[in-house]
Write a protein that holds these residues in place. Structure first.
Motif, mmCIF file in Angstrom:
data_model
loop_
_atom_site.group_PDB
_atom_site.id
_atom_site.type_symbol
_atom_site.label_atom_id
_atom_site.label_comp_id
_atom_site.label_asym_id
_atom_site.label_seq_id
_atom_site.Cartn_x
_atom_site.Cartn_y
_atom_site.Cartn_z
ATOM 1 N N GLN A 115 46.913 35.371 36.854
ATOM 2 C CA GLN A 115 46.569 33.948 36.704
ATOM 3 C C GLN A 115 46.845 33.424 35.294
ATOM 4 O O GLN A 115 46.093 32.627 34.747
ATOM 5 N N LEU A 118 47.009 29.692 34.757
ATOM 6 C CA LEU A 118 45.706 29.025 34.711
ATOM 7 C C LEU A 118 45.067 29.231 33.340
ATOM 8 O O LEU A 118 44.493 28.312 32.766
ATOM 9 N N LYS A 119 45.199 30.454 32.821
ATOM 10 C CA LYS A 119 44.626 30.738 31.502
ATOM 11 C C LYS A 119 45.320 29.912 30.423
ATOM 12 O O LYS A 119 44.693 29.497 29.452
ATOM 13 N N LYS A 121 46.368 27.072 30.923
ATOM 14 C CA LYS A 121 45.996 25.688 31.256
ATOM 15 C C LYS A 121 47.197 24.775 31.544
ATOM 16 O O LYS A 121 47.188 23.589 31.253
ATOM 17 N N ALA A 125 42.653 25.350 36.650
ATOM 18 C CA ALA A 125 42.118 26.398 37.530
ATOM 19 C C ALA A 125 41.374 25.821 38.721
ATOM 20 O O ALA A 125 41.445 26.353 39.828
ATOM 21 N N GLU A 126 40.669 24.697 38.499
ATOM 22 C CA GLU A 126 39.856 24.182 39.610
ATOM 23 C C GLU A 126 40.727 23.668 40.764
ATOM 24 O O GLU A 126 40.283 23.618 41.893
ATOM 25 N N LEU A 129 41.411 27.198 42.595
ATOM 26 C CA LEU A 129 40.207 27.753 43.220
ATOM 27 C C LEU A 129 39.579 26.764 44.196
ATOM 28 O O LEU A 129 38.858 27.151 45.104
ATOM 29 N N PHE A 134 43.761 28.701 49.037
ATOM 30 C CA PHE A 134 43.721 29.827 48.105
ATOM 31 C C PHE A 134 43.012 30.992 48.790
ATOM 32 O O PHE A 134 41.841 30.882 49.149
ATOM 33 N N ARG A 136 41.293 34.165 48.519
ATOM 34 C CA ARG A 136 40.642 35.140 47.637
ATOM 35 C C ARG A 136 40.823 36.563 48.168
ATOM 36 O O ARG A 136 40.871 37.521 47.414
ATOM 37 N N VAL A 139 43.903 38.348 46.556
ATOM 38 C CA VAL A 139 44.101 38.512 45.119
ATOM 39 C C VAL A 139 44.270 39.996 44.791
ATOM 40 O O VAL A 139 43.525 40.841 45.294
ATOM 41 N N ARG A 310 46.936 44.443 53.433
ATOM 42 C CA ARG A 310 46.544 44.710 52.053
ATOM 43 C C ARG A 310 46.932 46.129 51.652
ATOM 44 O O ARG A 310 47.359 46.392 50.531
#
Lengths: 482, 273
Positions: A115, A118-119, A121, A125-126, A129, A134, A136, A139, A310
């Motif tokens: 991610q 997102l880090k 920016k 991120a919102e 998420l 998305f 989860r 991931v 997975r």
């Protein structure tokens, strides 16, 4: 006798006509086609249309119309006049699509791993998420070859100057490719002479390319992998396409009830017992594909499939959770996504998009509601769409309130301009109908793009809606080498 | 404190079922950020099945298995030994993005009119951790513990309107209140030694509480609106956490066949010292 194209009106200047320039002269690559059509009488055209109709009906090429006529199968209208793309134009599209799909795949890999974007920016991120697509559950999972979007179909349109723009990316289970293949077959049968006058790039090997892509993602060590197509069943509007593609690829057409998971591996029920399945070309949406993980009420999926996936014991095409990259808000970030991962400027432009969550954009949207198209970003919002020029002041006020109350849920775009192409709106009359283009991109070890794609056409005078459920049809699409 | 948990789940059916697929979230938290240490974990299933596992988005260990042949009963026995800690988990290095998940609404946590009114009494406090403690105390003092009025699918809004419920419900209300006031908070599934899930400690069962994010320094502080002590301590065994109950259900599954299901759960938590 009236000749075809004699009275054709290439229409208002704000729309790009694919065949005629603004001055009304034919574009060179359409020359031979026009010449031939001008020689046709109405009987010639009717005879050819009849051949095609019988052909389509015999092969069962239909789609199901939902709603009032539920369960009614119709022939998907096929327009006799092909759309022609010169190789030079196509090569730009090809490069642009390759760039876009590569960046979107990297984006998905990143979103489902570190991610970084997102880090840093670049994308809030919102938005990720908060997206209902998305996954989860997915991931940290590594899909085979690191590929998420094995089959995509981005919708392209052309603005008033003829520039190609991306209207949306379809990264989940895009449909329509069977019509592309059938259209080519029909056109070759009805107009062999015209077809022979052009060097049209072939598209017939699409099913084999798709199968090869699917085989490439098989779990390691599975030689001669067992590939199946998973369909929601006969009530799905694209069931014809599912059965068509399965037949063309020579693979089994299966429904959820035909498959079962045992000890984290997927099997198909056969009269000889359970048979291992390695790759699933799934045409069932994420939320229905595994009742153990997603919607527990789904009868279309296979319980335990996601865990087997997975673990790498089965491959899915497309991967789970790809919808996070094709929603309307993320769309507006695609140019930034391309620059972030590839360090390149986008070759294909987006339709300009204003995000209501951005204060400056919000001001613009509220001041220009009368000329913009406003869309709810999150489809589940269900608040629909405001088409500015066709709306009343009361509707605009209502939308203004909703946008202010929940800005993150809305985007706005200028009223769409779709290019126009001469098409039969009835048996004898040609009219400049609006069209778009959906090229199909395959992504396995390499990226393969079918030359052309599906041209959808709004077969109603002035209509901008090309969807098959709303009176839309399609055209054969030629990429030609001169 | 070294605690041993024996958690038995039995599903019984009045006619045969087949092709069950089951996910189990009963493995005690093993994260290095957790104050507890999981010394051992054993999962036994009848009819016998091969058990697989993976770690989910929130770091919880998930076990799963399937049974193809027909059967009328599934028994799942989870036995674990845990060296517990102070009920506070450290903050991870990469927590910022994840916090987004713990500040919004989720399936069972809603920002309804009830929660807006409920939280209006708290808005004057500065310190978020203190604020969460007040919320916890308020729920503990005013909500009535009463099994049977809610079910596992009751939302915070339903519980808010009822003013009663069980530990899971109180946790959901506390999450709604905290998150509505922009305090990141997550749902915790686990056990409580000597207390069970009820305020008077009669019943021994799974328990649920909350963890509130009190900054990078303090990390996640365990708060329990069901018990007067309010804070999680060494009597608490954490299994895992998520946005709400739907992220950490102890057992979840599907099966084929037409049958009435009867569920029996028993939990024993005992001290080993």
């Amino acid at each position: 006798m009236k000749r075809y194209f004699e009275t054709y009106d290439h229409g208002p200047e704000r729309f790009f006509d694919e065949v005629f320039s603004k001055e009304g002269t034919p574009r060179p690559h359409y020359g031979k086609l026009l010449q031939r059509f001008r020689q046709f009488s109405q009987e010639d055209i009717n005879a050819r249309r009849e051949i095609i109709n019988i052909d389509f009906r015999n092969q069962g090429i239909t789609f199901t119309v939902y709603g009032v006529d539920e369960g009614i199968e119709r022939i998907f209208p096929f327009d006799l006049i092909p759309r022609i793309l010169p190789a030079k134009e196509w090569e730009v599209l090809e490069k642009g699509l390759l760039q876009r799909i590569t960046a979107l795949n990297e984006f998905l890999f990143d979103i489902y791993h570190t991610q970084k974007i997102l880090k840093d920016k670049i994308v809030p991120a919102e938005l990720i998420l908060g997206s209902r697509h998305f996954a989860r559950e997915f991931v940290g999972v590594n899909p085979p070859l690191g590929v998420y979007i094995h089959v995509t179909g981005s919708d392209l349109i052309r603005d008033g100057e003829g520039n190609y723009l991306v209207l949306e990316d379809n990264l989940r289970t895009p449909s329509g490719v069977s019509y592309m293949l059938q259209n080519r077959q029909a056109l070759k049968r009805a107009f062999p002479a015209i077809f022979g006058k052009y060097k049209v790039r072939p598209i017939e090997n699409y099913p084999q390319e798709l199968l090869r892509t699917l085989q490439e993602i098989a779990p390691p060590g599975r030689f001669d992998p067992n590939v199946v197509l998973l369909t929601p069943g006969i009530y799905n509007s694209a069931y014809f396409e599912h059965s068509f593609l399965a037949r063309q690829m020579g693979i089994e057409l299966t429904e959820g009830k035909d498959l079962v998971v045992n000890n984290n591996k997927v099997y198909k029920r056969t009269t000889r017992g359970l048979e291992r399945v390695d790759v699933i070309y799934r045409r069932v949406d994420d939320s229905f594909i595994d009742p153990l993980v997603f919607r527990p009420d789904s009868r279309l999926g296979v319980a335990g499939l996601i865990n087997a996936y997975r673990k790498g014991n089965v491959a899915l095409a497309n991967a789970i959770g790809t919808g996070v990259a094709d929603d309307k808000v993320i769309y507006s970030f695609v140019p930034k996504i391309i620059r972030y991962y590839l360090g390149e400027d986008p070759i294909l432009q987006n339709v300009p998009t204003w995000l209501a969550s951005n204060p400056a954009d919000l001001k613009y949207i509220l001041e220009n509601l009368g000329s913009l198209v406003v869309k709810a970003a999150n489809e589940s919002g269900g608040y629909g769409m405001l088409v500015g020029p066709e709306s009343t002041l009361a509707e605009q006020e209502k939308f203004a309130e909703m946008i202010v109350a929940n800005p993150r849920n809305y985007i706005a775009q200028p009223t769409i301009s779709l290019s126009r192409h001469p098409s039969f709106i009835n048996d004898s009359e040609l009219f400049g109908c609006h069209i778009d283009l959906r090229p199909y991109v395959l992504y396995g070890k390499n990226v393969t793009i079918v030359p052309g794609g599906l041209t959808r056409v709004a077969l109603k005078r002035g209509s901008l809606v090309v969807n098959s459920s709303q009176g839309g049809g399609s055209k054969d699409t030629w990429v030609i080498d001169e | 404190m070294i605690l041993k948990v024996e958690h038995t789940t039995i599903f019984e059916y009045d006619s045969p079922i087949y092709e069950t697929a089951t996910e189990v979230r009963l493995h005690p938290d093993t994260s290095p950020l957790s104050p507890q240490r999981c010394a051992s974990f054993k999962l036994q299933v009848e009819p016998p099945a091969t058990i697989f596992d993976y770690t989910d988005f929130y770091g919880n260990v998930v076990n799963h298995f399937n049974i193809l042949q027909s059967h009328k009963k599934v028994k799942i026995l989870a036995t674990s030994v845990v060296d517990t800690g102070n009920g506070q988990s450290r903050a991870g290095d990469d927590e910022e993005i994840l916090l987004t998940d713990f500040t919004g609404e989720s399936r069972y946590v809603h920002f309804d009119q009830g929660i807006r009114e409920f939280t209006s009494m708290f808005t004057t406090l500065e310190d978020k951790c203190q604020l969460a403690e007040h919320i916890c105390r308020e729920i503990n003092g005013t909500f009535v513990y009463e099994p049977g009025v809610t079910d596992v699918h009751s939302t915070s809004a339903v519980v808010m309107a009822l003013g009663r419920g069980v530990c899971q419900d109180f946790a959901h209300v506390m999450l709604a209140a905290c998150r509505y006031l922009s305090i990141p908070a997550r749902y915790v599934s686990g056990y409580l030694y000597g207390g069970g899930s009820t305020p008077d400690g009669r019943d021994e069962a799974s328990h649920a509480w909350c963890e509130v994010f009190c900054g990078k320094e303090k990390g996640w502080v365990g708060m329990d609106p069901t018990h007067k002590t309010l804070f999680a301590d060494e009597r608490y065994i954490k299994i895992g956490s998520g946005r709400d109950y739907s992220d950490v259900p102890p057992v979840r599954g599907t099966y084929k066949g037409n049958a009435q299901e009867k569920l029996g759960v028993s939990v024993r938590v005992s001290a080993m010292e």
